[in-house]
Scaffold this active site. Structure first.
Site, PDB file in Angstrom:
ATOM      1  N   HIS A   1      17.461  14.897  20.211  1.00 51.37           N
ATOM      2  CA  HIS A   1      16.023  15.552  19.876  1.00 51.37           C
ATOM      3  C   HIS A   1      15.177  14.562  21.392  1.00 51.37           C
ATOM      4  O   HIS A   1      14.390  14.173  21.055  1.00 51.37           O
ATOM      5  CB  HIS A   1      15.270  14.621  18.575  1.00 51.37           C
ATOM      6  CG  HIS A   1      14.229  15.325  18.701  1.00 51.37           C
ATOM      7  ND1 HIS A   1      12.929  15.766  19.329  1.00 51.37           N
ATOM      8  CD2 HIS A   1      13.683  16.545  17.752  1.00 51.37           C
ATOM      9  CE1 HIS A   1      12.116  15.572  18.468  1.00 51.37           C
ATOM     10  NE2 HIS A   1      12.700  16.419  17.159  1.00 51.37           N
TER      11      HIS A   1
ATOM     12  N   GLU B   1      15.572  19.351  23.633  1.00 52.41           N
ATOM     13  CA  GLU B   1      16.638  19.365  22.209  1.00 52.41           C
ATOM     14  C   GLU B   1      18.177  19.798  22.722  1.00 52.41           C
ATOM     15  O   GLU B   1      17.999  21.242  21.752  1.00 52.41           O
ATOM     16  CB  GLU B   1      16.727  19.616  20.942  1.00 52.41           C
ATOM     17  CG  GLU B   1      14.989  18.668  21.269  1.00 52.41           C
ATOM     18  CD  GLU B   1      13.991  18.976  20.134  1.00 52.41           C
ATOM     19  OE1 GLU B   1      14.628  19.345  18.331  1.00 52.41           O
ATOM     20  OE2 GLU B   1      13.117  19.096  19.938  1.00 52.41           O
TER      21      GLU B   1
END
Ligand code: TA6
Length: 302
Positions: free
Chosen positions: A170, A274
């Site tokens: 992320h 991400e």
């Protein structure tokens, strides 16, 4: 501090890798070599900073990030595992899984012949909450700190039944301002739009950030570029073993609610691209099977 001296004895590399206690209970690996510098918290195997020599930082960390045991850190590269976002059926389970808020173990660290530094982390069996995840497995994060940053998240099913696997690196990137950037590489790709209740839509052209963006792009293994005319640079995210790309900027209202983006305008200086396997791209890992999600992060002047 006992842990730190043992870690430094076992894995420290003179002049290149040192473990320090950055905040109470938060041990961080600090890497400095001729090509780059980086820091990685043992909690979550969470990469917090990376900067190649003579270049701007490649990773964004909130100036208001809190380094507190058991809390996820705002910025860097949180490892979302073994699910992405909310759990599919259990509302009480933590968002983005539990891996980012538990301590990982250093299992390897060495200088590479090319001058990079390699470090590897494993998620200890004892850190896996059995009530949330009863599946036997081995999970490892390999990080190479050099002129570019390489990360590989490896999951192995060591049990005798298949399990579903959702995951993401992320990654938060620093940008000059949301008005100056676009993300390219996803033209024509279908996505789930979290802002409008997970509607299925299709991307047309590059992605801009005139308001909140929270999208899971599906069935794409394409590289993405963050083109930042204000910083005169292009950040490249190149990946394999990842079928989803998540693009996120919370904008003002959500950032203020989260409360850890720094000033009111903190959200303007970051965005997330991400590399994931999420939504329709959640994997099924068969017994004995291993899956690797790997990403290379680099940047160049425009
Ligand atoms: O990847 C985007 C996202 O899932 C957003 O929906 C957003 O809430 C974000 O991640 C951050 O999640 P966190 O749990 O770290 O606050």
């Amino acid at each position: 501090m006992g842990d730190i001296s043992v870690l430094n004895q076992q894995f420290g590399i003179a002049g290149q890798l040192e473990f320090i206690e950055a905040a109470p209970g938060m041990i961080v690996a600090q890497i400095n070599n001729e090509q780059a510098s980086a820091s990685i918290a043992l909690q979550g195997a969470h990469l917090m900073t990376f900067q190649a020599r003579d270049q701007q930082p490649l990773i964004w960390m909130s100036p208001a990030a809190k380094l507190v045991p058991g809390k996820s850190i705002r910025g860097g590269v949180p490892v979302c595992w073994p699910w992405f976002g909310a759990h599919a059926s259990e509302a009480g389970f933590p968002a983005h899984g539990f891996a980012r808020t538990v301590g990982w173990k250093v299992v390897d660290a060495r200088p590479l012949v090319g001058g990079e530094t390699f470090i590897a982390f494993e998620l200890p069996q004892t850190a896996i909450p059995q009530a949330q995840w009863p599946h036997p497995c081995r999970v490892r994060l390999n990080i190479t700190v050099g002129a570019v940053l390489e990360m590989a998240l490896v999951t192995e099913n060591t049990g005798d039944a298949a399990f579903p696997l959702g995951e993401a690196l992320h990654t938060y990137f620093p940008i000059s301002d949301v008005d100056n950037v676009c993300v390219s590489g996803l033209d024509g790709v279908a996505y789930r739009d979290k802002v409008t209740g997970m509607d299925l839509k299709q991307q047309s052209g590059d992605i801009g950030f005139p308001s909140e963006v929270d999208r899971v792009y599906l069935d794409t293994e394409a590289s993405c570029d963050i083109v930042d005319t204000g910083a005169n640079r292009r950040i490249r995210v190149a990946k394999s073993g990842s079928r989803s790309t998540v693009v996120w900027n919370p904008w003002i209202e959500k950032a203020t609610k989260m409360g850890d983006f720094g000033s009111d305008t903190g959200y303007r200086t970051m965005l997330c691209v991400e590399s994931a396997n999420a939504a329709e791209n959640v994997l099924t890992l068969a017994p004995g099977e291993s899956h690797t999600l790997s990403v290379t992060y680099s940047n160049e002047a425009l």
